[in-house]
Scaffold this motif. Structure first.
Motif, short mmCIF file in Angstrom:
data_model
loop_
_atom_site.label_atom_id
_atom_site.label_comp_id
_atom_site.label_asym_id
_atom_site.label_seq_id
_atom_site.Cartn_x
_atom_site.Cartn_y
_atom_site.Cartn_z
N ILE A 282 0.83 -1.20 0.00
CA ILE A 282 0.00 0.00 0.00
C ILE A 282 0.87 1.26 0.00
N ALA A 283 1.94 1.24 0.79
CA ALA A 283 2.86 2.39 0.83
C ALA A 283 3.51 2.61 -0.53
N THR A 284 3.90 1.52 -1.20
CA THR A 284 4.51 1.62 -2.52
C THR A 284 3.52 2.17 -3.54
N ILE A 285 2.29 1.68 -3.48
CA ILE A 285 1.26 2.15 -4.41
C ILE A 285 1.05 3.65 -4.26
N ARG A 286 0.98 4.11 -3.02
CA ARG A 286 0.74 5.54 -2.79
C ARG A 286 1.96 6.39 -3.13
N GLU A 287 3.13 5.80 -2.97
CA GLU A 287 4.35 6.53 -3.34
C GLU A 287 4.43 6.70 -4.85
N LYS A 288 4.09 5.64 -5.59
CA LYS A 288 4.14 5.70 -7.04
C LYS A 288 3.00 6.52 -7.63
N ASN A 289 1.83 6.45 -7.00
CA ASN A 289 0.63 7.13 -7.51
C ASN A 289 -0.01 7.97 -6.42
N PRO A 290 0.57 9.13 -6.12
CA PRO A 290 0.00 9.99 -5.08
C PRO A 290 -1.46 10.34 -5.41
N GLY A 291 -2.29 10.33 -4.38
CA GLY A 291 -3.69 10.68 -4.57
C GLY A 291 -4.56 9.54 -5.05
N ILE A 292 -3.99 8.34 -5.19
CA ILE A 292 -4.78 7.21 -5.68
C ILE A 292 -5.89 6.87 -4.68
N CYS A 293 -7.04 6.46 -5.21
CA CYS A 293 -8.15 6.00 -4.38
C CYS A 293 -8.04 4.49 -4.24
N LEU A 294 -7.93 4.01 -3.01
CA LEU A 294 -7.81 2.59 -2.74
C LEU A 294 -9.09 2.06 -2.11
N ARG A 295 -9.63 1.03 -2.73
CA ARG A 295 -10.82 0.37 -2.20
C ARG A 295 -10.45 -1.06 -1.80
N THR A 296 -11.03 -1.57 -0.72
CA THR A 296 -10.83 -2.96 -0.35
C THR A 296 -12.12 -3.56 0.18
N THR A 297 -12.14 -4.89 0.26
CA THR A 297 -13.24 -5.58 0.93
C THR A 297 -12.64 -6.48 2.00
N LEU A 298 -13.40 -6.68 3.07
CA LEU A 298 -12.95 -7.45 4.22
C LEU A 298 -14.00 -8.47 4.61
N ILE A 299 -13.56 -9.50 5.33
CA ILE A 299 -14.47 -10.53 5.84
C ILE A 299 -14.38 -10.54 7.35
N THR A 300 -15.53 -10.54 8.01
CA THR A 300 -15.55 -10.66 9.46
C THR A 300 -16.28 -11.94 9.85
N GLY A 301 -15.87 -12.52 10.98
CA GLY A 301 -16.54 -13.72 11.48
C GLY A 301 -16.01 -15.02 10.91
#
Length: 435
Positions: A282-301
């Motif tokens: 994630i740090a590399t992605i933001r360093e290479k592409n400042p201002g990028i919008c990152l979306r994720t999905t998570l699982i609980t339970g």
């Protein structure tokens, strides 16, 4: 059975589940139309005589919705409102044997890869020359582009490989031709979808080729936005970020489902990544592409998830500050490797944990939206509702992300781009005026 009163069959396709299913329905529609068969999508008028239900079998709620929809259509058939009910898609692929005996009123069941067989029921020919030709069920200005089928991953919670098989990439040339065809029909935004975008090309070209595909698609004249969905973090091809940064029509947006952040859970889920590796990516992605919008999905339970695991996940969200987050509650799926584990967390507790995690993200989302107030963004107009226009920035995908509520004294055209100055921010939406 009602007597045949229609001189010509009219088919209604009902699509459940994800955007990948939607593309399958659009391809079926295109094939039927090419065979001179009337076809509609989600027709509410009940002036059709045949229904195809394209089902989802991903998790319990999706399976329940699919079965209820099938039963509703079977009931219409019993009442003489329909002649035929056909079922296809993931639920049919996975449970066909059981479903055939439980719902015998369905006229035929088809798997996820049986389009030519289904067409025979309509006395229609599969037309291979219709490569990429689809009847779009989305608004004219955006469309999904499925770049591959299936998945080679072995995530312990996931039944997708059971329903969609192993990963099969579509050739670069075919995808470019389809994109060109979509643009000729008025499409301005294409959303790339697959079970895993970042695996693209390994089977065909013996290397990860998503960056090459992006270069070729970004050269399609008239294609304004290209958006990436469902990128896997393990062995992420970093050259994709370079192309994204260099090409103006590739949205600075990345949907990368991570599922969890606790190493215990990541290992149990067979995700092949650690929290540290994900944070470094994630740090590399933001360093290479400042201002990028990152979306994720998570699982609980997930089986064995502790309250400490939940706290670690919340800490991860606070540290990484994703722009967009979606939450699934774990569903215990037969024939997955996690099925051998005890599904020991009650549904109410899964829901409580999901709500707790989303409350953390809700605060982050509001803070990030507040930062946009006073700034001007290029916005694509999606629709008009209740006297106001609704659109999206390059940082927002259809249905799952923010909408921009637009105030304008002038008439705006659906599918056109306008510059909007943001005047208000909410948890998950923005408000602004045309400048």
């Amino acid at each position: 059975m009602k007597a045949k009163t229609l001189t010509k069959d009219k088919v209604n396709i009902i699509t459940l589940g994800c955007s990948k299913n939607l593309v399958d329905s659009e391809v079926l529609s295109g094939q039927l139309r090419a065979n001179n068969i009337d076809v509609l999508h989600e027709n509410k008028r009940l002036d059709h005589n045949i229904v195809v239900v394209n089902t989802c079998g991903f998790i319990d709620k999706a399976k329940e919705e699919s079965i209820n929809t099938i039963l509703e259509q079977v009931d219409l058939k019993k009442r003489g409102k329909l002649d035929k009910v056909y079922v296809t898609g993931c639920l049919s692929e996975r449970y066909r044997g059981d479903l055939e005996s439980e719902i015998p009123e369905v006229d035929a069941w088809f798997g996820t890869m049986e389009l030519p067989l289904m067409l025979k029921k309509f006395e229609a020919d599969y037309k291979s020359e219709l490569l990429g030709e689809r009847f779009l069920s989305t608004p004219q200005h955006y469309a999904y582009l499925k770049i591959s089928e299936g998945c080679n991953r072995t995530c312990s919670f996931c039944a997708i490989p059971l329903m969609r098989g192993t990963h099969v990439s579509r050739p670069l040339e075919d995808l470019v031709k389809e994109a060109e065809s979509l643009v000729r029909r008025g499409v301005k935004e294409i959303m790339l979808i697959a079970q895993e975008l970042t695996y693209y090309g390994l089977d065909l070209y013996k290397k990860r080729s998503l960056a090459t595909l992006l270069e070729k698609l970004s050269n399609v004249e008239g294609l304004e936005w290209i958006r990436l969905h469902y990128a896997y973090p393990n062995k992420f091809p970093l050259e994709v970020l370079d192309v994204m940064r260099e090409r103006k029509n590739i949205c600075n947006y990345l949907d990368m489902p991570l599922q969890h952040a606790s190493n215990n859970m990541l290992k149990a889920m067979k995700r092949q990544s650690t929290r540290q590796e994900m944070e470094e990516l994630i740090a590399t992605i933001r360093e290479k592409n400042p201002g990028i919008c990152l979306r994720t999905t998570l699982i609980t339970g997930f089986p064995g998830e502790t309250l400490e695991d939940v706290e670690e996940l919340k800490d991860f969200l606070i540290r990484t500050r994703f722009d967009r987050v979606g939450i699934f509650q774990y569903s215990h799926e037969e024939n997955t490797s996690a099925y051998s584990l005890s599904d020991n967390i009650p549904a109410e507790e899964k829901q409580r944990r999901a709500q707790e995690i989303m409350e953390v993200q809700q605060e982050i989302s509001l803070e990030k939206n507040m930062e946009k107030v006073g700034k001007t963004f290029r916005v694509l107009i999606d629709k008009k509702e209740a006297g106001r226009y609704l659109g999206r920035t390059e940082f927002d995908s259809v249905e799952v992300d923010n909408e921009v509520i637009i105030h304008s004294t002038k008439k705006l055209t659906i599918g056109e781009f306008v510059n909007v100055k943001i005047t208000k921010a909410y948890d998950y939406d923005l408000e602004g005026e045309v400048v």
